[in-house]
Design an enzyme around this catalytic site. Structure first.
Site, short mmCIF file in Angstrom:
data_model
loop_
_atom_site.label_atom_id
_atom_site.label_comp_id
_atom_site.label_asym_id
_atom_site.label_seq_id
_atom_site.Cartn_x
_atom_site.Cartn_y
_atom_site.Cartn_z
N LYS A 15 0.82 -1.22 0.00
CA LYS A 15 0.00 0.00 0.00
C LYS A 15 0.86 1.27 0.00
CE LYS A 15 -2.00 -0.32 4.08
NZ LYS A 15 -1.54 -1.61 4.55
N ARG A 90 -9.32 1.89 9.02
CA ARG A 90 -8.94 0.51 9.27
C ARG A 90 -9.97 -0.25 10.08
NH1 ARG A 90 -2.60 -0.61 9.40
NH2 ARG A 90 -2.24 1.41 8.52
N ARG A 129 11.92 -5.27 4.35
CA ARG A 129 11.66 -3.83 4.21
C ARG A 129 12.60 -2.98 5.06
NH1 ARG A 129 5.77 -1.47 4.92
NH2 ARG A 129 5.90 -2.24 7.04
N ARG A 162 11.69 -1.13 10.76
CA ARG A 162 10.66 -0.81 11.74
C ARG A 162 10.59 -1.89 12.81
NH1 ARG A 162 5.46 0.60 8.14
NH2 ARG A 162 4.51 -0.54 9.87
N ARG A 173 0.09 -8.43 13.43
CA ARG A 173 -0.45 -7.42 12.51
C ARG A 173 -1.40 -8.05 11.51
NH1 ARG A 173 4.78 -5.00 10.34
NH2 ARG A 173 3.53 -3.61 9.05
P1 ADP Z 1 1.00 -1.57 8.05
O1 ADP Z 1 -0.21 -1.23 7.24
O2 ADP Z 1 2.07 -2.14 7.23
O3 ADP Z 1 0.68 -2.35 9.28
P2 ADP Z 1 1.34 1.22 8.88
O4 ADP Z 1 2.61 1.97 8.82
O5 ADP Z 1 0.24 1.66 7.98
O6 ADP Z 1 1.73 -0.28 8.61
O7 ADP Z 1 0.80 1.21 10.38
C1 ADP Z 1 1.64 0.91 11.46
C2 ADP Z 1 0.87 0.86 12.76
O8 ADP Z 1 0.28 2.14 13.03
C3 ADP Z 1 -0.32 -0.10 12.79
O9 ADP Z 1 0.07 -1.41 13.10
C4 ADP Z 1 -1.17 0.54 13.91
O10 ADP Z 1 -0.67 0.28 15.18
C5 ADP Z 1 -0.99 2.02 13.65
N1 ADP Z 1 -2.04 2.53 12.73
C6 ADP Z 1 -1.84 3.02 11.48
N2 ADP Z 1 -3.00 3.41 10.92
C7 ADP Z 1 -3.98 3.14 11.84
C8 ADP Z 1 -5.38 3.29 11.87
N3 ADP Z 1 -6.06 3.79 10.82
N4 ADP Z 1 -6.03 2.90 12.99
C9 ADP Z 1 -5.39 2.41 14.05
N5 ADP Z 1 -4.06 2.23 14.08
C10 ADP Z 1 -3.35 2.59 13.00
#
Ligand code: ADP
Ligand code: ZN
Length: 218
Positions: A15, A90, A129, A162, A173
């Site tokens: 994404k 999400r 990554r 990360r 996750r």
């Molecule tokens: P990925 O989609 O690869 O898990 P992201 O960088 O998008 O990684 O998100 C990392 C973390 O940030 C998530 O695991 C969560 O803890 C938090 N996070 C990101 N976006 C949201 C969201 N919309 N709602 C709740 N937590 C979020």
């Protein structure tokens, strides 16, 4: 047409990488809630300290917290500039909050892309990554290596892994995604906005597939 898109899809499907490239090509604003939250934790703000442990465990931060970050970004935007919401909403609740924000601002989404990849692809991508500690540009040790090992092509800063890309957290996750976010696919399908992208291929092919669909939207 001004593009206003939402990107769904499991962690590691690509994404963020696809959103980053499309935003550069189409001059859109990339609103990545993950990045916004990592900025907060990196700066050690009150909010950042509050969410750090949750993020590192692979669970979701409270809906209200991310919603506020997104609302602030969208308010700055104005009507003429498009955006990709990368990683928001999400949860079904967040999708409802987003509708409220967009209604208030007089804006409408014109697509929800579900970026999909197999578990095998996901694990391979997440474990390889790396990203720039300064500008956030995403790399992969094998698939998208930087020109010079361990250094960002754009700003020469050090590339980092990360904390949530460690194998034990990847599993949580994926589970969190399946339980909380996968139901959104149906939600956007019912709204007639859903486009599914098979993102198991090479980055350029995946981007091309999204571009083809954008050509129809635009
Ligand atoms: P990925 O989609 O690869 O898990 P992201 O960088 O998008 O990684 O998100 C990392 C973390 O940030 C998530 O695991 C969560 O803890 C938090 N996070 C990101 N976006 C949201 C969201 N919309 N709602 C709740 N937590 C979020
Ligand atoms: Zn950089």
């Amino acid at each position: 047409m001004v593009l206003r898109l939402v990107f769904l899809g499991p962690p590691g499907a690509g994404k963020g990488t696809i959103a980053q490239r499309l935003c550069e090509a189409h001059k859109l604003l990339q609103i990545s809630t993950g990045e916004l939250l990592r900025e907060e934790t990196g700066r050690g703000t009150e909010l950042g300290n509050k969410v750090k442990a949750i993020m590192e465990s692979g669970q979701y931060v409270e809906d209200e917290i991310v919603a506020e970050l997104v609302e602030n970004k969208l308010k700055e935007l104005g009507e003429e500039k498009g955006f990709i919401l990368d990683g928001f909403p999400r949860t079904i609740k967040q999708a409802g909050i987003l509708e409220g924000i967009l209604n208030k601002l007089g804006l409408k989404l014109n697509g929800a892309f579900d970026i999909e990849a197999s578990d095998e692809t996901i694990i391979e991508r997440l474990s390889g990554r790396r990203s720039c500690g300064k500008c956030g540009k995403i790399y992969h040790l094998k698939n998208i290596p930087p020109k010079e090992e361990g250094k960002c092509d754009k700003c020469s800063s050090v590339l980092v892994q990360r904390n949530d890309d460690k194998p034990e957290v990847i599993k949580t996750r994926l589970e969190t995604y399946r339980e909380k976010t996968a139901p959104l696919v149906k939600y956007y399908e019912e709204k007639g906005l859903l486009k599914v992208i098979d993102a198991n291929g090479k980055v350029n092919e995946n981007i091309q597939n999204v571009e083809t669909i954008l050509g129809v939207i635009e």
